[in-house]
Design a protein around this motif. Structure first.
Motif, PDB file in Angstrom:
ATOM      1  N   LYS A 196       0.660  -1.307   0.061  1.00  0.00           N
ATOM      2  CA  LYS A 196      -0.069   0.223   0.012  1.00  0.00           C
ATOM      3  C   LYS A 196       0.982   1.369   0.069  1.00  0.00           C
ATOM      4  N   GLY A 197       2.385   1.046   0.002  1.00  0.00           N
ATOM      5  CA  GLY A 197       3.014   2.062  -0.044  1.00  0.00           C
ATOM      6  C   GLY A 197       2.959   3.160   1.085  1.00  0.00           C
ATOM      7  N   ILE A 198       2.673   2.506   2.369  1.00  0.00           N
ATOM      8  CA  ILE A 198       2.559   3.561   3.657  1.00  0.00           C
ATOM      9  C   ILE A 198       4.126   3.713   3.921  1.00  0.00           C
ATOM     10  N   LYS A 199       4.222   5.258   4.150  1.00  0.00           N
ATOM     11  CA  LYS A 199       5.353   5.443   4.650  1.00  0.00           C
ATOM     12  C   LYS A 199       5.524   6.490   5.825  1.00  0.00           C
ATOM     13  N   THR A 200       4.168   7.397   5.853  1.00  0.00           N
ATOM     14  CA  THR A 200       4.100   8.295   7.073  1.00  0.00           C
ATOM     15  C   THR A 200       2.802   8.264   7.775  1.00  0.00           C
ATOM     16  N   TRP A 201       2.710   8.907   8.757  1.00  0.00           N
ATOM     17  CA  TRP A 201       1.444   8.938   9.641  1.00  0.00           C
ATOM     18  C   TRP A 201       0.113   9.262   8.541  1.00  0.00           C
ATOM     19  N   ALA A 202       0.679  10.346   7.709  1.00  0.00           N
ATOM     20  CA  ALA A 202      -0.443  10.734   6.696  1.00  0.00           C
ATOM     21  C   ALA A 202      -1.153   9.518   5.895  1.00  0.00           C
ATOM     22  N   ASP A 203      -0.333   8.670   5.649  1.00  0.00           N
ATOM     23  CA  ASP A 203      -0.761   7.602   4.764  1.00  0.00           C
ATOM     24  C   ASP A 203      -1.730   6.674   5.143  1.00  0.00           C
ATOM     25  N   LEU A 204      -2.018   6.635   6.487  1.00  0.00           N
ATOM     26  CA  LEU A 204      -2.946   5.943   7.091  1.00  0.00           C
ATOM     27  C   LEU A 204      -4.438   6.493   7.075  1.00  0.00           C
ATOM     28  N   ALA A 205      -4.561   7.716   6.566  1.00  0.00           N
ATOM     29  CA  ALA A 205      -5.757   8.467   6.501  1.00  0.00           C
ATOM     30  C   ALA A 205      -6.473   8.274   4.869  1.00  0.00           C
ATOM     31  N   LYS A 206      -5.609   7.435   4.062  1.00  0.00           N
ATOM     32  CA  LYS A 206      -6.063   7.194   2.932  1.00  0.00           C
ATOM     33  C   LYS A 206      -7.003   6.136   2.631  1.00  0.00           C
ATOM     34  N   ASP A 207      -7.856   6.378   1.597  1.00  0.00           N
ATOM     35  CA  ASP A 207      -8.791   5.394   1.301  1.00  0.00           C
ATOM     36  C   ASP A 207      -8.426   3.925   1.132  1.00  0.00           C
ATOM     37  N   GLY A 208      -8.875   3.149   1.486  1.00  0.00           N
ATOM     38  CA  GLY A 208      -8.389   1.699   1.040  1.00  0.00           C
ATOM     39  C   GLY A 208      -7.190   1.102   2.105  1.00  0.00           C
ATOM     40  N   VAL A 209      -6.801   1.827   3.185  1.00  0.00           N
ATOM     41  CA  VAL A 209      -5.815   1.263   3.808  1.00  0.00           C
ATOM     42  C   VAL A 209      -6.445   0.855   5.185  1.00  0.00           C
ATOM     43  N   SER A 210      -6.069  -0.314   5.646  1.00  0.00           N
ATOM     44  CA  SER A 210      -6.659  -0.896   6.936  1.00  0.00           C
ATOM     45  C   SER A 210      -5.636  -0.893   7.987  1.00  0.00           C
ATOM     46  N   LEU A 211      -6.050  -0.056   9.168  1.00  0.00           N
ATOM     47  CA  LEU A 211      -5.074   0.022  10.196  1.00  0.00           C
ATOM     48  C   LEU A 211      -5.506  -1.039  11.495  1.00  0.00           C
ATOM     49  N   ILE A 212      -4.477  -1.657  11.996  1.00  0.00           N
ATOM     50  CA  ILE A 212      -4.967  -2.305  13.453  1.00  0.00           C
ATOM     51  C   ILE A 212      -4.188  -1.465  14.606  1.00  0.00           C
ATOM     52  N   THR A 213      -4.968  -1.237  15.429  1.00  0.00           N
ATOM     53  CA  THR A 213      -4.437  -0.519  16.824  1.00  0.00           C
ATOM     54  C   THR A 213      -5.409  -0.951  17.946  1.00  0.00           C
ATOM     55  N   ALA A 214      -5.125  -0.595  19.227  1.00  0.00           N
ATOM     56  CA  ALA A 214      -5.957  -1.136  20.260  1.00  0.00           C
ATOM     57  C   ALA A 214      -6.769   0.001  20.849  1.00  0.00           C
ATOM     58  N   ASP A 215      -7.529  -0.242  21.597  1.00  0.00           N
ATOM     59  CA  ASP A 215      -8.737   0.646  22.098  1.00  0.00           C
ATOM     60  C   ASP A 215      -8.211   1.825  23.194  1.00  0.00           C
ATOM     61  N   PRO A 216      -8.471   2.829  22.882  1.00  0.00           N
ATOM     62  CA  PRO A 216      -7.807   3.601  23.928  1.00  0.00           C
ATOM     63  C   PRO A 216      -8.593   3.580  25.507  1.00  0.00           C
ATOM     64  N   LYS A 217      -9.737   3.129  25.308  1.00  0.00           N
ATOM     65  CA  LYS A 217     -10.495   3.036  26.483  1.00  0.00           C
ATOM     66  C   LYS A 217      -9.969   1.878  27.647  1.00  0.00           C
ATOM     67  N   THR A 218      -9.227   1.029  26.821  1.00  0.00           N
ATOM     68  CA  THR A 218      -8.838  -0.234  27.774  1.00  0.00           C
ATOM     69  C   THR A 218      -7.199  -0.310  27.767  1.00  0.00           C
ATOM     70  N   SER A 219      -6.644   0.530  26.889  1.00  0.00           N
ATOM     71  CA  SER A 219      -5.234   0.097  26.623  1.00  0.00           C
ATOM     72  C   SER A 219      -4.537   1.553  26.615  1.00  0.00           C
ATOM     73  N   GLY A 220      -3.466   1.792  27.801  1.00  0.00           N
ATOM     74  CA  GLY A 220      -2.445   2.901  27.645  1.00  0.00           C
ATOM     75  C   GLY A 220      -1.518   3.093  26.380  1.00  0.00           C
ATOM     76  N   ILE A 221      -1.440   1.997  25.748  1.00  0.00           N
ATOM     77  CA  ILE A 221      -0.646   2.224  24.691  1.00  0.00           C
ATOM     78  C   ILE A 221      -1.502   2.693  23.495  1.00  0.00           C
ATOM     79  N   ALA A 222      -2.675   2.087  23.399  1.00  0.00           N
ATOM     80  CA  ALA A 222      -3.516   2.888  22.498  1.00  0.00           C
ATOM     81  C   ALA A 222      -3.736   4.275  22.676  1.00  0.00           C
ATOM     82  N   ARG A 223      -3.646   4.999  23.974  1.00  0.00           N
ATOM     83  CA  ARG A 223      -3.616   6.245  23.986  1.00  0.00           C
ATOM     84  C   ARG A 223      -2.516   6.902  23.311  1.00  0.00           C
ATOM     85  N   TRP A 224      -1.316   6.577  23.788  1.00  0.00           N
ATOM     86  CA  TRP A 224      -0.226   6.936  23.109  1.00  0.00           C
ATOM     87  C   TRP A 224      -0.220   6.786  21.797  1.00  0.00           C
ATOM     88  N   ASN A 225      -0.922   5.767  21.104  1.00  0.00           N
ATOM     89  CA  ASN A 225      -1.080   5.780  19.546  1.00  0.00           C
ATOM     90  C   ASN A 225      -1.910   6.982  18.875  1.00  0.00           C
TER      91      ASN A 225
END
Length: 379
Positions: free
Chosen positions: A173-202
């Motif tokens: 998908k040619g992902i190189k920067t944080w900005a690329d995560l907002a592009k259409d067709g890109v699927s991102l995995i991350t944790a839930d900030p409600k339960t995970s401290g790391i996810a709040r950092w994310n």
């Protein structure tokens, strides 16, 4: 023993206060003398007539009265590998120096979930959490005394990392920067900030990347909303997010701690495609003794010793081996670690956003920015 421990703390405070007083303050000297007398009486009462300390003058008061000590360590999920290596080293050292057996009960999970468990009754002696906000919550519940961050080096920050952006091999998908995560067709995995401290950092990493590259608050909100619109599942913690990405094969990209990615790379035995973007944030993880519980268990001396041990070069090297950036500069500056952990050019801090209390109120309280984003994308 609780009274002795309280007296000991009074003695320490008195010594610290004395260093700031003029020596002609007779009243202060008299107070210090009385505290010292009380401490001597307490030690004598705790030692007993046939104590081991008489046979071994170097033995500590706790070691003289209790052969075995059990500590409960509660931590966020991705520290397990580090503690698995560090705990046996501490246990062996303590046995040699104090002739006392120490055993550990451990609990690992999402930092937010672990915090609630401790507040609700999980009797942790030590908490190592993903963010200072969680430790402060335990303090507000009356379990940790104020000023805990001043008891050890680096304001209690014992491990740290940065955010990593992981892609599939060859990065289709040619992902190189944080900005690329907002592009259409890109699927991102991350944790839930409600339960995970790391996810709040994310989340804060994404927001920081927008603000630091010139976005307004409104533009940052739009950007982060688009990114979370590309998240098919919010896992409960960082370890689960890693498993969903690597083991289940979901997502085109994963945001996680750099240390979690390095550890996954070690365990998998193959290279993981990841980027440490130059616009990033310092992910700082505090350690603290849970005062109410160690006083109840009679484990303060050993718990405090373990916490201090975590800041030693020996322990910090174990953190470095499993992907954490060392907080000890002598360890951080070794060639092995400077090669392993490239310098981040534009490294932000939670302080840039007013500290964790301000961040929590703005982004993660019920009805705050994160909930608004979730409502917008109908999750």
């Amino acid at each position: 023993m609780r009274w002795w421990q309280q007296t000991w703390k009074q003695w320490q405070r008195a010594v610290e206060q004395l260093g700031r007083l003029r020596w002609n303050s007779v009243k202060s000297l008299a107070s210090l003398f009385l505290v010292g007398v009380s401490l001597s009486v307490a030690i004598a009462a705790c030692s007993g007539n046939g104590s081991n300390s008489a046979q071994n003058p170097a033995a500590s008061p706790v070691a003289a009265n209790k052969q075995d000590v059990e500590l409960t360590l509660v931590s966020f999920a991705v520290t397990k590998a580090a503690h698995d290596a560090i705990v046996p080293k501490f246990v062996e050292q303590w046995k040699q120096e104090h002739n006392q057996n120490v055993t550990f009960k451990t609990s690992y999970g999402g930092s937010g979930s672990q915090t609630r468990a401790v507040i609700d009754g999980l009797e942790a002696d030590i908490v190592h959490l993903a963010l200072a906000l969680d430790t402060s919550r335990i303090e507000k519940a009356g379990l940790i005394e104020p000023g805990w961050e001043k008891e050890v080096p680096d304001n209690g920050i014992v491990s740290k990392s940065v955010a990593a952006l992981v892609t599939r091999p060859d990065n289709p998908k040619g992902i190189k920067t944080w900005a690329d995560l907002a592009k259409d067709g890109v699927s991102l995995i991350t944790a839930d900030p409600k339960t995970s401290g790391i996810a709040r950092w994310n989340f804060l990493t994404l927001w920081n990347s927008a603000i630091k590259t010139g976005a307004s608050e409104e533009q940052a909100l739009d950007f982060v909303s688009k990114v979370y619109g590309n998240v098919p599942i919010l896992t409960k913690d960082a370890r689960e997010a890693t498993d969903v990405f690597f083991k289940q094969g979901q997502g085109d990209a994963l945001i996680n701690y750099e240390n979690e990615i390095l550890l996954a790379q070690q365990r998998g035995g193959e290279n993981v495609a990841y980027i440490i973007p130059d616009v990033n944030i310092s992910i700082d993880n505090p350690i603290a003794v849970v005062d109410k519980n160690v006083d109840k268990h009679g484990s303060r001396e050993v718990a405090e010793a373990f916490v201090k041990y975590l800041f030693t070069p020996e322990a910090q090297q174990e953190f470095a081996k499993v992907g954490f950036r060392p907080v000890d500069e002598t360890v951080a500056q070794t060639k092995e670690n400077t090669d392993k952990y490239p310098k981040v050019q534009n490294l932000g801090s939670v302080k840039d956003f007013g500290g964790w209390n301000a961040v929590q109120a703005k982004f993660f309280e019920d009805g705050a920015v994160f909930d608004q984003i979730q409502a917008k994308i109908n999750r």
